[in-house]
Scaffold this motif. Structure first.
Motif, short mmCIF file in Angstrom:
data_model
loop_
_atom_site.label_atom_id
_atom_site.label_comp_id
_atom_site.label_asym_id
_atom_site.label_seq_id
_atom_site.Cartn_x
_atom_site.Cartn_y
_atom_site.Cartn_z
N MET A 1 -4.63 8.84 -8.57
CA MET A 1 -4.13 7.68 -9.30
C MET A 1 -4.66 6.37 -8.71
O MET A 1 -4.68 6.20 -7.49
CB MET A 1 -2.60 7.67 -9.31
CG MET A 1 -2.00 8.82 -10.11
SD MET A 1 -0.16 8.78 -10.13
CE MET A 1 0.12 7.28 -11.09
N THR A 2 -5.06 5.46 -9.59
CA THR A 2 -5.58 4.14 -9.17
C THR A 2 -4.66 2.99 -9.55
O THR A 2 -4.94 1.85 -9.18
CB THR A 2 -6.97 3.90 -9.76
OG1 THR A 2 -6.89 3.96 -11.20
CG2 THR A 2 -7.96 4.94 -9.26
N PHE A 3 -3.63 3.22 -10.32
CA PHE A 3 -2.58 2.23 -10.63
C PHE A 3 -3.12 0.94 -11.25
O PHE A 3 -2.85 -0.16 -10.75
CB PHE A 3 -1.78 1.91 -9.37
CG PHE A 3 -1.14 3.12 -8.74
CD1 PHE A 3 0.07 3.60 -9.20
CD2 PHE A 3 -1.77 3.78 -7.69
CE1 PHE A 3 0.67 4.72 -8.61
CE2 PHE A 3 -1.19 4.90 -7.10
CZ PHE A 3 0.03 5.38 -7.56
N PRO A 4 -3.85 1.00 -12.31
CA PRO A 4 -4.42 -0.22 -12.91
C PRO A 4 -3.36 -1.16 -13.47
O PRO A 4 -3.61 -2.36 -13.61
CB PRO A 4 -5.31 0.33 -14.02
CG PRO A 4 -4.73 1.67 -14.36
CD PRO A 4 -4.23 2.22 -13.06
N PRO B 1 -1.63 -12.33 -0.32
CA PRO B 1 -2.85 -12.98 -0.82
C PRO B 1 -2.69 -13.53 -2.22
O PRO B 1 -2.11 -12.89 -3.10
CB PRO B 1 -3.89 -11.85 -0.80
CG PRO B 1 -3.37 -10.86 0.19
CD PRO B 1 -1.88 -10.94 0.08
N ALA B 2 -3.23 -14.73 -2.43
CA ALA B 2 -3.21 -15.35 -3.76
C ALA B 2 -4.40 -14.89 -4.60
O ALA B 2 -4.35 -14.97 -5.84
CB ALA B 2 -3.22 -16.87 -3.63
N THR B 3 -5.45 -14.41 -3.96
CA THR B 3 -6.63 -13.94 -4.69
C THR B 3 -6.27 -12.68 -5.48
O THR B 3 -5.70 -11.74 -4.93
CB THR B 3 -7.78 -13.63 -3.73
OG1 THR B 3 -8.05 -14.79 -2.95
CG2 THR B 3 -9.03 -13.21 -4.49
N PRO B 4 -6.61 -12.63 -6.76
CA PRO B 4 -6.25 -11.45 -7.56
C PRO B 4 -6.94 -10.18 -7.10
O PRO B 4 -8.07 -10.21 -6.59
CB PRO B 4 -6.70 -11.83 -8.98
CG PRO B 4 -6.78 -13.33 -8.97
CD PRO B 4 -7.21 -13.70 -7.58
N SER B 5 -6.25 -9.07 -7.24
CA SER B 5 -6.84 -7.76 -7.00
C SER B 5 -6.09 -6.76 -7.87
O SER B 5 -4.91 -6.94 -8.17
CB SER B 5 -6.72 -7.35 -5.53
OG SER B 5 -5.37 -7.21 -5.14
N ASN B 6 -6.79 -5.70 -8.25
CA ASN B 6 -6.19 -4.73 -9.17
C ASN B 6 -6.40 -3.32 -8.66
O ASN B 6 -7.49 -2.92 -8.27
CB ASN B 6 -6.84 -4.87 -10.56
CG ASN B 6 -6.36 -3.81 -11.52
OD1 ASN B 6 -7.02 -2.79 -11.72
ND2 ASN B 6 -5.18 -4.03 -12.10
N GLY B 7 -5.31 -2.54 -8.71
CA GLY B 7 -5.40 -1.11 -8.47
C GLY B 7 -5.65 -0.74 -7.02
O GLY B 7 -5.78 -1.57 -6.13
N LEU B 8 -5.74 0.58 -6.80
CA LEU B 8 -6.01 1.15 -5.48
C LEU B 8 -7.19 2.10 -5.58
O LEU B 8 -7.17 3.06 -6.37
CB LEU B 8 -4.78 1.91 -4.97
CG LEU B 8 -3.51 1.08 -4.73
CD1 LEU B 8 -2.35 2.00 -4.33
CD2 LEU B 8 -3.74 0.03 -3.65
N ALA B 9 -8.20 1.83 -4.78
CA ALA B 9 -9.37 2.71 -4.77
C ALA B 9 -8.99 4.07 -4.19
O ALA B 9 -8.08 4.18 -3.36
CB ALA B 9 -10.49 2.08 -3.94
N THR B 10 -9.67 5.11 -4.62
CA THR B 10 -9.35 6.46 -4.15
C THR B 10 -10.60 7.31 -4.06
O THR B 10 -11.56 7.13 -4.81
CB THR B 10 -8.33 7.14 -5.08
OG1 THR B 10 -8.03 8.44 -4.55
CG2 THR B 10 -8.87 7.30 -6.48
N ALA B 11 -10.54 8.23 -3.09
CA ALA B 11 -11.57 9.26 -2.99
C ALA B 11 -11.02 10.60 -3.44
O ALA B 11 -11.64 11.64 -3.24
CB ALA B 11 -12.08 9.35 -1.55
N GLY B 12 -9.82 10.57 -4.05
CA GLY B 12 -9.21 11.80 -4.55
C GLY B 12 -8.57 12.65 -3.48
O GLY B 12 -8.22 13.81 -3.73
N LYS B 13 -8.39 12.06 -2.28
CA LYS B 13 -7.82 12.83 -1.18
C LYS B 13 -6.31 12.60 -1.08
O LYS B 13 -5.77 11.69 -1.69
CB LYS B 13 -8.51 12.44 0.13
CG LYS B 13 -9.99 12.81 0.14
CD LYS B 13 -10.63 12.50 1.49
CE LYS B 13 -12.11 12.91 1.51
NZ LYS B 13 -12.73 12.66 2.83
N VAL C 1 -9.38 -1.49 -6.61
CA VAL C 1 -10.42 -0.93 -7.48
C VAL C 1 -11.48 -1.97 -7.80
O VAL C 1 -12.67 -1.67 -7.85
CB VAL C 1 -9.77 -0.38 -8.77
CG1 VAL C 1 -10.85 -0.02 -9.80
CG2 VAL C 1 -8.90 0.83 -8.47
N ASP C 2 -11.05 -3.22 -8.00
CA ASP C 2 -11.97 -4.24 -8.50
C ASP C 2 -12.58 -5.10 -7.40
O ASP C 2 -13.16 -6.15 -7.68
CB ASP C 2 -11.25 -5.14 -9.52
CG ASP C 2 -10.08 -5.90 -8.92
OD1 ASP C 2 -9.63 -5.52 -7.82
OD2 ASP C 2 -9.61 -6.88 -9.54
#
Length: 602
Positions: free
Chosen positions: A443-446, A551-563, A508-509
């Motif tokens: 899951m990357t939670f977009p 942080p005020a800088t936008p970010s989206n999701g969580l990167a994953t290696a499927g582990k 993710v982004d």
């Protein structure tokens, strides 16, 4: 006993039944939205953990035949009325010696000043000092100008008024503040044995209420030594009323000067705070001084200040030198704080109810991705209550096994935890990880996420710097992220060497890590931790309070290696560097942003 009710009228009980327990209020008209009481001059919040009790000591020189001046006390009462909402002043207590010579003419001067409080629907108590009556007699003395003025009939309009002794000289009030009821006794200069028995009966009839005793004489203090001591009569009051009634935690008296205080253990072994406050020896008969007892149940403290509203209201350019020194008394005897763990102090007669355990199925809300509870025996597998099969399996680094514990956060749904005996150099203890095919791993939670945990960090004196609580196995490099340090975990919720919360992730982004920081947590104390991301920003909450360094800088999701995800461990370059040390109660992951009112501790 002239009894009106036991502190809660039928009308108010009906209000409470219709509107909930928080609807039992002090004077005025209940406001169902704010759980506050409204009067002609303002509103008090009966549920807020902070409130103020105003204490007015001897005013006798202001009502002394043709030598007095009602202006100071008038200014004090007007100030309290004006500040009622801002300082959440719930009650006013006068400590006796209203007048100097017990004359009807003096009470006629004082009467309209007290009417100011009544017109404002402001509840108050008053008691007879030795200058208000024939001080050579106890409260069986019979009629007096004092009783003509301050008889039980005068107080019957007050929702706080509970009743009086048959002789009319002793009374009690029950007011609501900080979400609970408090009982205040206003006792005569010289209570008879029968009146002491009445007071004990009042306390017995209200077995769960903390009690404040106001009486004219109890403790004394010497100039140059603010540590108070009992007068001969004070010993009688202690023996007949205070010592054997654990509900009395605070006593307030005037009569003597200078001010002072002392703490004494009662028969139950608990502290009783005994305070004397009187300023009649000072400029202008005390200048209408008022003691403000600011109760703060959130901080477990009573902050006390002493001010003269009469002098405060004067034009500074016209204020004389003596008045200038009396605006506020800032010495340690008149401005101080009293630390009281209210829950612990009141536990013997009003223990805080334990919040009932809540079944896991009630906490599986829409969007729940995983929900683990550590409220059973230590096993090799922990089930995911979300129904998504994100089960955890146990991995041991050494023979130091986690143990089941009966400890838990007071707002935790499950009433237990596991104690993880983690450490490093080398890594020891154990941790849990999601099974290889768990849906959570990919899951990357977009659309955002909320991660919650109930935690108590180990207070063992060992170095647990940078331990991980909830970590995604796999590095930034494994997730195709090359910025920052690509050997860092794709996501890690952990704690620095200073026990600061750290949420460090590769979104993710973005190609670099984003880090949220919290403040330093205290080892050995339970807290609820939440990380909330709304699809653009992540915010750290501790005990439902938003922290600063997000942080005020936008970010989206969580990167994953499927582990897998790790519970109770962190890693660097996919090598477990240490296991978590402390208690974990439960942990929930929801695939959307939750508000604090939706957290597990709500």
């Amino acid at each position: 006993m002239n009894e009106r009710y036991d502190g809660t009228s039928r009308r108010r009980l009906l209000q409470a039944g219709a509107l909930g327990a928080g609807a039992v209020v002090t004077p005025g008209v209940f406001n169902a939205v704010t759980a506050s009481a409204t009067g002609p001059t303002g509103r008090i919040d009966t549920e807020h953990p902070q409130f103020t009790l105003a204490v007015v000591p001897d005013t006798q020189y202001q009502f002394d035949q043709d030598r007095g001046d009602a202006a100071p006390l008038t200014a004090t009462f007007r100030y309290l009325i004006d500040q009622r909402t801002e300082q959440n002043i719930v009650f006013v207590a006068h400590l006796g010696d209203v007048v100097e010579n017990a004359l009807a003419s003096e009470f006629a001067q004082a009467d309209p000043v007290f009417r100011l409080l009544e017109r404002a629907r402001f509840p108050y108590s008053v008691l007879a000092g030795n200058h208000d009556i024939d001080g050579s007699k106890d409260d069986t003395r019979g009629p007096s100008p004092y009783l003509d003025t301050f008889n039980p009939r005068r107080f019957r309009w007050m929702p706080t008024y509970g009743g009086s002794t048959a002789n009319g000289y002793n009374s009690y009030h029950v007011f609501r503040a900080a979400g609970r009821q408090w009982l205040l006794l206003a006792m005569d200069w010289r209570p008879s044995d029968a009146s002491f028995a009445w007071a004990r009966a009042v306390i017995k009839a209200h077995p769960k209420l903390p009690v404040i005793l106001t009486i004219h004489e109890l403790v004394n203090a010497d100039h140059g030594n603010p540590v108070a001591y009992f007068s001969a009569h004070g010993n009688r009051v202690w023996d007949q009323l205070v010592d054997g009634n654990d509900q009395i935690f605070l006593t307030l008296n005037g009569h003597y000067w200078p001010p002072g205080r002392v703490t004494r253990k009662n028969a139950a072994g608990n502290d009783v705070h005994l305070h004397i406050t009187n300023y009649q020896d000072r400029y202008y008969g005390g200048s209408g001084m008022v003691r403000l007892y600011h109760f703060d149940l959130a901080r477990n403290t009573i902050d006390v200040e002493t001010i003269s509203p009469w002098i405060m209201a004067q034009d500074p350019a016209r204020r004389n030198e003596l008045a200038e020194a009396e605006i506020e008394l800032s010495d340690d005897t008149n401005r101080f704080s009293v630390p009281i763990d209210f829950a612990a102090r009141f536990a013997g007669f009003a223990p805080e109810p334990v919040r009932p355990a809540r079944p896991a199925k009630q906490l599986v809300i829409p969007g729940t991705a995983a929900y683990w509870r550590f409220d059973g025996p230590v096993t090799d597998k922990v089930l995911d209550h979300s129904g998504h099969a994100n089960d955890l399996t146990r991995v041991q680094l050494s023979n130091d096994l986690p143990t089941a514990s009966a400890e838990y956060h007071p707002d935790q749904p499950g009433h237990a935890s596991w104690l993880f005996p983690g450490g490093k150099n080398p890594a020891r203890g154990g941790y849990l990880k999601t099974v290889d095919n768990a849906p959570l791993n990919a899951m990357t939670f977009p659309d955002g996420y909320t991660i919650e945990a109930f935690v108590k960090l180990a207070n063992d004196g060992q170095d647990h710097a940078w331990e991980g609580l909830f970590t995604r196995l796999g590095t930034g490099r494994d997730a195709a992220k090359t910025g920052s340090d690509p050997d860092e975990p794709a996501a890690k919720l952990g704690f620095s060497g200073g026990l600061q919360v750290q949420w460090a992730v590769y979104p993710v982004d973005r190609n670099e890590t984003f880090t949220n920081w919290g403040h330093e947590q205290r080892a050995g104390e339970w807290f609820h931790l939440a990380i909330v991301n709304d699809g653009r920003h992540s915010v750290v909450y501790v005990d439902s309070s938003e922290l600063l360094r997000n942080p005020a800088t936008p970010s989206n999701g969580l990167a994953t290696a499927g582990k897998p995800w790790l519970v109770g461990a962190g890693h660097y370059a996919n090598e477990i560097d240490q296991a978590f040390a402390g208690h974990i109660g439960e942990l929930r992951v929801v695939a959307r942003a939750l508000k604090p009112a939706q957290f597990l501790n709500a």
